[in-house]
Design a protein around this motif. Structure first.
Motif, mmCIF file in Angstrom:
data_model
loop_
_atom_site.group_PDB
_atom_site.id
_atom_site.type_symbol
_atom_site.label_atom_id
_atom_site.label_comp_id
_atom_site.label_asym_id
_atom_site.label_seq_id
_atom_site.Cartn_x
_atom_site.Cartn_y
_atom_site.Cartn_z
ATOM 1 N N LYS A 48 0.881 -0.997 -0.058
ATOM 2 C CA LYS A 48 0.108 0.002 -0.139
ATOM 3 C C LYS A 48 0.855 1.340 0.139
ATOM 4 N N THR A 49 0.420 2.117 -0.874
ATOM 5 C CA THR A 49 1.218 3.537 -0.939
ATOM 6 C C THR A 49 0.339 4.705 -0.692
ATOM 7 N N LEU A 50 0.950 5.434 0.409
ATOM 8 C CA LEU A 50 0.358 6.905 0.437
ATOM 9 C C LEU A 50 0.972 8.041 0.329
ATOM 10 N N THR A 51 0.686 9.374 -0.202
ATOM 11 C CA THR A 51 1.391 10.294 -0.151
ATOM 12 C C THR A 51 1.000 11.252 0.858
ATOM 13 N N VAL A 52 1.752 11.834 1.711
ATOM 14 C CA VAL A 52 1.653 12.731 2.616
ATOM 15 C C VAL A 52 2.206 14.051 2.658
ATOM 16 N N VAL A 53 1.901 15.092 3.090
ATOM 17 C CA VAL A 53 2.406 16.154 3.002
ATOM 18 C C VAL A 53 2.905 16.728 4.621
ATOM 19 N N LEU A 54 4.261 17.158 4.607
ATOM 20 C CA LEU A 54 4.618 17.487 5.882
ATOM 21 C C LEU A 54 4.010 18.851 6.620
ATOM 22 N N GLU A 55 3.487 19.004 7.548
ATOM 23 C CA GLU A 55 2.605 20.084 7.775
ATOM 24 C C GLU A 55 3.817 20.657 9.116
ATOM 25 N N ALA A 56 4.505 19.878 9.826
ATOM 26 C CA ALA A 56 5.263 20.324 10.850
ATOM 27 C C ALA A 56 6.400 19.431 11.100
ATOM 28 N N GLY A 57 7.620 19.864 11.858
ATOM 29 C CA GLY A 57 8.500 18.857 12.219
ATOM 30 C C GLY A 57 9.489 19.289 13.302
ATOM 31 N N LYS A 58 10.064 18.538 14.078
ATOM 32 C CA LYS A 58 11.134 19.020 15.016
ATOM 33 C C LYS A 58 11.976 17.813 15.423
ATOM 34 N N VAL A 59 13.083 18.023 16.034
ATOM 35 C CA VAL A 59 13.794 17.209 16.618
ATOM 36 C C VAL A 59 13.775 17.351 17.956
ATOM 37 N N MET A 60 13.486 16.337 18.791
ATOM 38 C CA MET A 60 13.474 16.309 20.196
ATOM 39 C C MET A 60 14.550 15.196 20.564
ATOM 40 N N GLY A 61 15.570 15.715 21.186
ATOM 41 C CA GLY A 61 16.739 14.934 21.600
ATOM 42 C C GLY A 61 17.497 14.549 20.233
#
Length: 169
Positions: A48-61
């Motif tokens: 199964k393949t899905l395409t998603v769009v990044l809304e936000a992201g962060k690095v924690m540690g």
């Protein structure tokens, strides 16, 4: 995007974070936040393949956490656990001279200076000091350090690597 482009696995979704649709990502990149450079991801699991769009992201540690558009609660996020994250190869930044993406090296044919085919690059390993080509072929598995002392030439056009490596190494 066309179906003919090469997608490269760059990590996987390992779990959820919080109740608002955030996900924990295991990134197979040198820097975990490198994945944030790509606004659209393809997710793949069990055919199964899905395409998603990044809304936000962060690095924690040392952990990457992301939020996709339209994934707004824990249940939706949980359903994405285990998906492999793929990025189109064509969207990678250009490399400097004598720099290569691992994805470009995997599958290359490795020969030694005598012209003997040692095998095909199956994978690479990080050792801390340098990367190592994992080459498998007729003569078994060879682990060749990916350093100029042993790598004579990388020909991306012909998909070949020439190594200063004897059969009995």
């Amino acid at each position: 995007m066309t179906d003919t482009q090469q997608w490269v696995a760059m990590g996987y979704i390992k779990g959820v974070f919080g109740i608002k649709g955030w996900l924990k990502i295991a990134a197979n990149t040198e820097y975990s936040d490198s994945l944030l450079d790509y606004p659209e991801w393809q997710l793949r699991k069990d055919g199964k393949t899905l395409t998603v769009v990044l809304e936000a992201g962060k690095v924690m540690g040392d952990e990457l956490q992301v939020k996709f558009e339209g994934i707004d609660d824990r249940d939706q996020a949980f359903s994405l656990r285990g998906y492999t994250i793929e990025i189109p190869r064509e969207s990678f930044a250009p490399t400097e001279e004598d720099e290569y993406y691992w994805a470009d090296l995997v599958g290359m044919t490795v020969s030694n200076k005598s012209g003997i085919v040692l095998g095909t690059v199956k994978n690479l390993m990080e050792t801390g000091a340098n990367d190592v080509l994992v080459v498998e072929g007729e003569y078994g598995q060879k682990l060749i350090p990916f350093v100029s002392q042993y790598i004579e030439n990388v020909d991306t056009g012909n998909h070949t690597i020439t190594a200063d490596w004897d059969l009995d190494y």
